[in-house]
Design a protein around this motif. Structure first.
Motif, PDB file in Angstrom:
ATOM      1  N   PHE A 243       0.812  -1.315  -0.034  1.00  0.00           N
ATOM      2  CA  PHE A 243       0.042  -0.145   0.058  1.00  0.00           C
ATOM      3  C   PHE A 243       0.861   1.312   0.036  1.00  0.00           C
ATOM      4  O   PHE A 243       0.496   2.168  -0.474  1.00  0.00           O
ATOM      5  CB  PHE A 243      -0.918   0.155   1.173  1.00  0.00           C
ATOM      6  N   GLY A 244       2.078   1.165   0.411  1.00  0.00           N
ATOM      7  CA  GLY A 244       2.940   2.200   0.619  1.00  0.00           C
ATOM      8  C   GLY A 244       3.367   2.773  -0.726  1.00  0.00           C
ATOM      9  O   GLY A 244       3.650   3.855  -1.274  1.00  0.00           O
ATOM     10  N   SER A 245       3.638   1.565  -1.600  1.00  0.00           N
ATOM     11  CA  SER A 245       4.069   1.755  -3.007  1.00  0.00           C
ATOM     12  C   SER A 245       2.833   2.546  -3.783  1.00  0.00           C
ATOM     13  O   SER A 245       2.887   2.994  -4.745  1.00  0.00           O
ATOM     14  CB  SER A 245       4.234   0.387  -3.695  1.00  0.00           C
ATOM     15  N   ALA A 246       1.666   1.938  -3.507  1.00  0.00           N
ATOM     16  CA  ALA A 246       0.529   2.621  -3.924  1.00  0.00           C
ATOM     17  C   ALA A 246       0.189   4.172  -3.860  1.00  0.00           C
ATOM     18  O   ALA A 246      -0.061   4.831  -4.669  1.00  0.00           O
ATOM     19  CB  ALA A 246      -0.767   1.857  -3.506  1.00  0.00           C
ATOM     20  N   MET A 247       0.436   4.237  -2.562  1.00  0.00           N
ATOM     21  CA  MET A 247       0.635   5.906  -1.967  1.00  0.00           C
ATOM     22  C   MET A 247       1.525   6.696  -2.875  1.00  0.00           C
ATOM     23  O   MET A 247       1.304   7.688  -3.521  1.00  0.00           O
ATOM     24  CB  MET A 247       0.717   6.160  -0.463  1.00  0.00           C
ATOM     25  N   LEU A 248       2.918   5.956  -2.892  1.00  0.00           N
ATOM     26  CA  LEU A 248       3.995   6.683  -3.639  1.00  0.00           C
ATOM     27  C   LEU A 248       3.542   6.721  -5.216  1.00  0.00           C
ATOM     28  O   LEU A 248       3.534   7.895  -5.722  1.00  0.00           O
ATOM     29  CB  LEU A 248       5.205   5.875  -3.541  1.00  0.00           C
ATOM     30  N   ALA A 249       2.946   5.672  -5.745  1.00  0.00           N
ATOM     31  CA  ALA A 249       2.516   5.864  -7.110  1.00  0.00           C
ATOM     32  C   ALA A 249       1.548   6.790  -7.335  1.00  0.00           C
ATOM     33  O   ALA A 249       1.481   7.333  -8.406  1.00  0.00           O
ATOM     34  CB  ALA A 249       2.207   4.465  -7.559  1.00  0.00           C
ATOM     35  N   ALA A 250       0.478   6.997  -6.371  1.00  0.00           N
ATOM     36  CA  ALA A 250      -0.733   7.853  -6.502  1.00  0.00           C
ATOM     37  C   ALA A 250       0.098   9.188  -6.544  1.00  0.00           C
ATOM     38  O   ALA A 250      -0.481  10.142  -7.503  1.00  0.00           O
ATOM     39  CB  ALA A 250      -1.663   7.678  -5.509  1.00  0.00           C
ATOM     40  N   LEU A 251       0.915   9.489  -5.932  1.00  0.00           N
ATOM     41  CA  LEU A 251       1.548  10.872  -5.576  1.00  0.00           C
ATOM     42  C   LEU A 251       2.226  11.193  -6.925  1.00  0.00           C
ATOM     43  O   LEU A 251       2.116  12.330  -7.446  1.00  0.00           O
ATOM     44  CB  LEU A 251       2.457  10.929  -4.277  1.00  0.00           C
ATOM     45  N   VAL A 252       2.935  10.475  -7.375  1.00  0.00           N
ATOM     46  CA  VAL A 252       3.740  10.546  -8.687  1.00  0.00           C
ATOM     47  C   VAL A 252       2.835  10.641  -9.751  1.00  0.00           C
ATOM     48  O   VAL A 252       3.134  11.585 -10.639  1.00  0.00           O
ATOM     49  CB  VAL A 252       4.907   9.456  -8.824  1.00  0.00           C
ATOM     50  N   LEU A 253       1.650   9.696  -9.841  1.00  0.00           N
ATOM     51  CA  LEU A 253       0.800  10.144 -10.862  1.00  0.00           C
ATOM     52  C   LEU A 253       0.057  11.380 -10.783  1.00  0.00           C
ATOM     53  O   LEU A 253      -0.038  12.171 -11.999  1.00  0.00           O
ATOM     54  CB  LEU A 253      -0.456   8.868 -10.701  1.00  0.00           C
ATOM     55  N   GLY A 254      -0.389  11.837  -9.557  1.00  0.00           N
ATOM     56  CA  GLY A 254      -0.728  13.099  -9.459  1.00  0.00           C
ATOM     57  C   GLY A 254       0.121  14.312  -9.941  1.00  0.00           C
ATOM     58  O   GLY A 254      -0.496  15.126 -10.560  1.00  0.00           O
ATOM     59  N   LEU A 255       1.529  14.167  -9.567  1.00  0.00           N
ATOM     60  CA  LEU A 255       2.367  15.220  -9.962  1.00  0.00           C
ATOM     61  C   LEU A 255       2.522  15.042 -11.587  1.00  0.00           C
ATOM     62  O   LEU A 255       2.789  16.193 -12.228  1.00  0.00           O
ATOM     63  CB  LEU A 255       3.891  14.833  -9.427  1.00  0.00           C
ATOM     64  N   VAL A 256       2.625  13.978 -12.275  1.00  0.00           N
ATOM     65  CA  VAL A 256       2.951  13.694 -13.418  1.00  0.00           C
ATOM     66  C   VAL A 256       1.637  14.289 -14.357  1.00  0.00           C
ATOM     67  O   VAL A 256       1.884  15.179 -15.253  1.00  0.00           O
ATOM     68  CB  VAL A 256       3.205  12.442 -13.943  1.00  0.00           C
ATOM     69  N   ASN A 257       0.450  14.141 -13.854  1.00  0.00           N
ATOM     70  CA  ASN A 257      -0.734  14.504 -14.416  1.00  0.00           C
ATOM     71  C   ASN A 257      -0.907  16.078 -14.191  1.00  0.00           C
ATOM     72  O   ASN A 257      -1.668  16.717 -15.104  1.00  0.00           O
ATOM     73  CB  ASN A 257      -1.965  13.798 -13.957  1.00  0.00           C
ATOM     74  N   THR A 258      -0.290  16.528 -13.183  1.00  0.00           N
ATOM     75  CA  THR A 258      -0.364  18.117 -13.073  1.00  0.00           C
ATOM     76  C   THR A 258       0.659  18.866 -13.791  1.00  0.00           C
ATOM     77  O   THR A 258       0.398  19.971 -14.429  1.00  0.00           O
ATOM     78  CB  THR A 258      -0.019  18.471 -11.585  1.00  0.00           C
ATOM     79  N   LEU A 259       1.811  18.424 -13.937  1.00  0.00           N
ATOM     80  CA  LEU A 259       3.042  19.048 -14.539  1.00  0.00           C
ATOM     81  C   LEU A 259       3.220  18.502 -15.944  1.00  0.00           C
ATOM     82  O   LEU A 259       3.481  19.621 -16.940  1.00  0.00           O
ATOM     83  CB  LEU A 259       4.184  18.828 -13.577  1.00  0.00           C
ATOM     84  N   ILE A 260       3.050  17.352 -16.285  1.00  0.00           N
ATOM     85  CA  ILE A 260       3.482  16.890 -17.655  1.00  0.00           C
ATOM     86  C   ILE A 260       2.399  16.800 -18.679  1.00  0.00           C
ATOM     87  O   ILE A 260       2.558  17.218 -19.804  1.00  0.00           O
ATOM     88  CB  ILE A 260       4.307  15.413 -17.492  1.00  0.00           C
TER      89      ILE A 260
END
Length: 116
Positions: free
Chosen positions: A29-46
């Motif tokens: 679940f920690g990996s899912a939390m990190l992936a959700a964070l990175v997905l959010g950042l990628v979707n916001t910035l890139i």
């Protein structure tokens, strides 16, 4: 507080995906939390930059190219993180669609109406 709840909802939606799509793997679940964070950042910035750069193709395909952009970004995050792996483009395409639908359903059920 709402941002934290949305982050957890997105992580739960991401954590559910391996049960639906066998070629997507999440270690914890920690990996899912990190992936959700990175997905959010990628979707916001890139993602906005890619949408603008591919606007002619998106217009020619009547907006369907947005699904390809989402799948490529989903696959990119899967290749970027070690605890989150995506088996290929088609898994990324289906995974990005299901991730969006599951996140939306959970957010609408748990958070309700934003007009409050």
């Amino acid at each position: 507080m709402r941002l934290l709840v949305v982050w957890i909802i997105n992580a739960v939606a991401l954590f559910v995906l391996p049960y639906i799509i066998p070629s997507i793997h999440i270690k914890s679940f920690g990996s899912a939390m990190l992936a959700a964070l990175v997905l959010g950042l990628v979707n916001t910035l890139i993602r906005p930059i890619l949408v603008i750069l591919t606007l002619p193709v998106t217009l020619l395909t009547l907006g369907l190219f947005i699904f390809v952009i989402n799948a490529l970004l989903f696959l990119f995050v899967g290749n970027l993180l070690s605890g989150f792996t995506v088996g290929g483009f088609w898994a990324a395409l289906l995974g990005s669609i299901l991730y969006s639908v599951i996140s939306w359903l959970l957010a609408s059920l748990l958070l309700g109406n934003r007009d409050d």
